[in-house]
Design a protein around this motif. Sequence first.
Motif, PDB file in Angstrom:
ATOM      1  N   PRO A 126       4.331 -12.870 -22.234  1.00 37.26           N
ATOM      2  CA  PRO A 126       3.675 -14.163 -22.445  1.00 37.26           C
ATOM      3  C   PRO A 126       3.279 -14.373 -23.906  1.00 37.26           C
ATOM      4  N   PRO A 127       3.495 -15.581 -24.428  1.00 36.08           N
ATOM      5  CA  PRO A 127       3.096 -15.857 -25.817  1.00 36.08           C
ATOM      6  C   PRO A 127       1.569 -15.797 -25.957  1.00 36.08           C
ATOM      7  N   GLU A 128       1.102 -15.688 -27.208  1.00 35.59           N
ATOM      8  CA  GLU A 128      -0.334 -15.514 -27.501  1.00 35.59           C
ATOM      9  C   GLU A 128      -1.205 -16.569 -26.826  1.00 35.59           C
ATOM     10  N   ASP A 129      -0.717 -17.821 -26.779  1.00 38.33           N
ATOM     11  CA  ASP A 129      -1.598 -18.870 -26.262  1.00 38.33           C
ATOM     12  C   ASP A 129      -1.720 -18.846 -24.728  1.00 38.33           C
ATOM     13  N   TRP A 130      -0.962 -17.984 -24.044  1.00 41.01           N
ATOM     14  CA  TRP A 130      -1.222 -17.772 -22.611  1.00 41.01           C
ATOM     15  C   TRP A 130      -2.217 -16.611 -22.547  1.00 41.01           C
ATOM     16  N   ASP A 131      -3.468 -16.882 -22.784  1.00 42.76           N
ATOM     17  CA  ASP A 131      -4.413 -15.767 -22.948  1.00 42.76           C
ATOM     18  C   ASP A 131      -4.624 -14.974 -21.665  1.00 42.76           C
ATOM     19  N   LEU A 132      -4.469 -15.628 -20.508  1.00 43.00           N
ATOM     20  CA  LEU A 132      -4.547 -14.900 -19.235  1.00 43.00           C
ATOM     21  C   LEU A 132      -3.258 -15.145 -18.466  1.00 43.00           C
ATOM     22  N   ALA A 133      -2.571 -14.080 -18.105  1.00 45.12           N
ATOM     23  CA  ALA A 133      -1.293 -14.240 -17.401  1.00 45.12           C
ATOM     24  C   ALA A 133      -1.090 -13.103 -16.412  1.00 45.12           C
ATOM     25  N   LYS A 337      -3.158  -1.926 -20.091  1.00 43.24           N
ATOM     26  CA  LYS A 337      -4.167  -1.416 -21.022  1.00 43.24           C
ATOM     27  C   LYS A 337      -3.851  -1.822 -22.457  1.00 43.24           C
ATOM     28  N   SER A 338      -2.548  -1.920 -22.788  1.00 41.61           N
ATOM     29  CA  SER A 338      -2.182  -2.236 -24.162  1.00 41.61           C
ATOM     30  C   SER A 338      -2.271  -3.728 -24.480  1.00 41.61           C
ATOM     31  N   ARG A 339      -2.513  -4.572 -23.477  1.00 39.59           N
ATOM     32  CA  ARG A 339      -2.535  -6.020 -23.698  1.00 39.59           C
ATOM     33  C   ARG A 339      -3.603  -6.692 -22.861  1.00 39.59           C
ATOM     34  N   PRO A 340      -4.816  -6.735 -23.316  1.00 37.79           N
ATOM     35  CA  PRO A 340      -5.877  -7.364 -22.524  1.00 37.79           C
ATOM     36  C   PRO A 340      -5.458  -8.778 -22.123  1.00 37.79           C
ATOM     37  N   GLY A 341      -5.791  -9.166 -20.917  1.00 38.11           N
ATOM     38  CA  GLY A 341      -5.458 -10.525 -20.450  1.00 38.11           C
ATOM     39  C   GLY A 341      -4.141 -10.585 -19.703  1.00 38.11           C
ATOM     40  N   LEU A 342      -3.313  -9.522 -19.807  1.00 38.92           N
ATOM     41  CA  LEU A 342      -2.024  -9.540 -19.107  1.00 38.92           C
ATOM     42  C   LEU A 342      -2.069  -8.601 -17.901  1.00 38.92           C
ATOM     43  N   ARG A 343      -1.908  -9.206 -16.710  1.00 37.88           N
ATOM     44  CA  ARG A 343      -1.930  -8.407 -15.476  1.00 37.88           C
ATOM     45  C   ARG A 343      -0.550  -8.350 -14.845  1.00 37.88           C
ATOM     46  N   PHE A 344      -0.376  -7.384 -13.959  1.00 35.74           N
ATOM     47  CA  PHE A 344       0.835  -7.295 -13.148  1.00 35.74           C
ATOM     48  C   PHE A 344       0.428  -7.408 -11.686  1.00 35.74           C
ATOM     49  N   ALA A 345       1.343  -7.930 -10.862  1.00 37.25           N
ATOM     50  CA  ALA A 345       1.058  -8.039  -9.421  1.00 37.25           C
ATOM     51  C   ALA A 345       2.354  -7.947  -8.638  1.00 37.25           C
TER      52      ALA A 345
END
Length: 465
Positions: A126-133, A337-345
């Motif tokens: 996700p690009p920077e401006d997708w702060d939560l993804a 852990k390496s990218r706050p705001g980016l989750r997996f599901a």
Amino acid sequence: YSPIHVIGGGLAGSEAAWQIAEAGVPVILHEMRGVRGTDAHKTDGLAELVCSNSFRSDDATSNAVGVLHAEMRLAGSLIMQAADRNQVPAGGALAVDRDGFSQAVSTAIENHPLITVVREEVSGLPPEDWDLAIIATGPLTAPALAEAIRHETGADALAFFDAIAPIVYTETIDMNVCWHQSRYDKVGPGGTGKDYINCPMTEEQYNAFVDALIAGDKTGFKEWEGTPYFDGCLPIEVMAERGRETLRHGPMKPMGLTNAHSPTVKPYAVVQLRQDNALGTLYNMVGFQTKLKYGAQAEVFRMIPGLENAEFARLGGLHRNTYINSPTLLDQSLTLKSRPGLRFAGQITGCEGYVESASIGLVAGRFATAERKGETPSIPPATTAFGALLNHITGGHIVSDDEPGKRSFQPMNINFGLFPPLEAGALTKPDGAKRFRGKEKAQAKKQAIASRALSDCASWLGKSA
Ligand code: FAD
């Protein structure tokens, strides 16, 4: 609130989007089908079921997946609502009309005022401006995104196939025959020199076992045509076919092991089982990935001394499956852990199955919503089915210490072996007169774990069970 981006409109992504939107936060759901297909999906519908139409047992009193159904219903799951409304008769199982089901999910998502569905392939992180993804792109994640994930997480951290060795419930292994010992009594970090359970074989037993492996019914290899086997990951029956001695010099080698029950008799071959979860309730059969059909596996593996009465938490397999090494990469709230705001599901986190994938979408959606609202994500207790599965994915896993570089995290369905054991005394009969025994005890245990799960889940959700 600014939107949360969900990538992938399968079982997990649809559920995550729904949970977020129902909590009042806008969602942009990116789904590539419509623009680009996968090898397994046939429609453009959201939450398409790629194979069977079954959500498995709906028994919430003594079946682990039934408990997961019940917890999802309690949490307002869209996937469960759509499944319940499109149910077809299937005995105690929850089976659905696949088109009606996918249609119901698509309609609910597309009509939700807070959800926007964008039909596009997301081809990088996700690009920077997708702060939560949330990345919920499943076992057939498109190659460009898979490559970007691999680049971020490291080459060893993304698997493209499941080479699954069967997993046995520890309590069904006969320890009058088997013994605990690591090869050459090797003590790894945190180990004791007794990390493995060993099953001894005589020459006669070994030969009969090899014959049965070769003769056993195998599943076809259509999905994998043209794909070479990976080294170190050959199906056990393929190794057996390569020569009678191959297994005895490979995963079944007897070296460095002494049978604790008869130290003077050298075993001709040994099957080793490695602890599979931190609780010690599950052991996997080392090196036993296989394409044998399930029925044949149970039959052939019960020929192994000590496993005559083994019950399997899951049987072995070899499938195409993209998943990350979650225990090292994700925190408890499924964030990279390496990218706050980016989750997996979903299945890409290393759970297995429609219901499991959707349930991990459900909790990921809730965690991301909490973060958007400035709250701390509330982690479901380990005693719930949500928590047990989450714990398998993010933490409670033994990392093999004596086989450096070997991945030991494997995808898994929900099962009772993932739940923490009951507290002492939890199984006392109400009248205190008689103790539970045998099958009655096993059943009582499941019921107690199930009812503890549902009541703890209700508390977690702030509801009454
Ligand atoms: P999916 O449901 O696959 O959803 C992922 C979505 O992401 C898809 O819609 C895909 O189009 C989209 N996507 C992928 N990459 C991108 C991208 N870069 N940009 C945008 N969108 C993208 N489980 C069972 O319980 N029973 C079964 O019978 C069963 N059979 C299976 C058969 C096969 C062939 C496979 C591969 C898996 C099977 N599974 C089965 C396992 C698993 O439960 C399902 O695959 C389940 O759908 C996983 O849910 P998910 O949401 O994680 O992934």
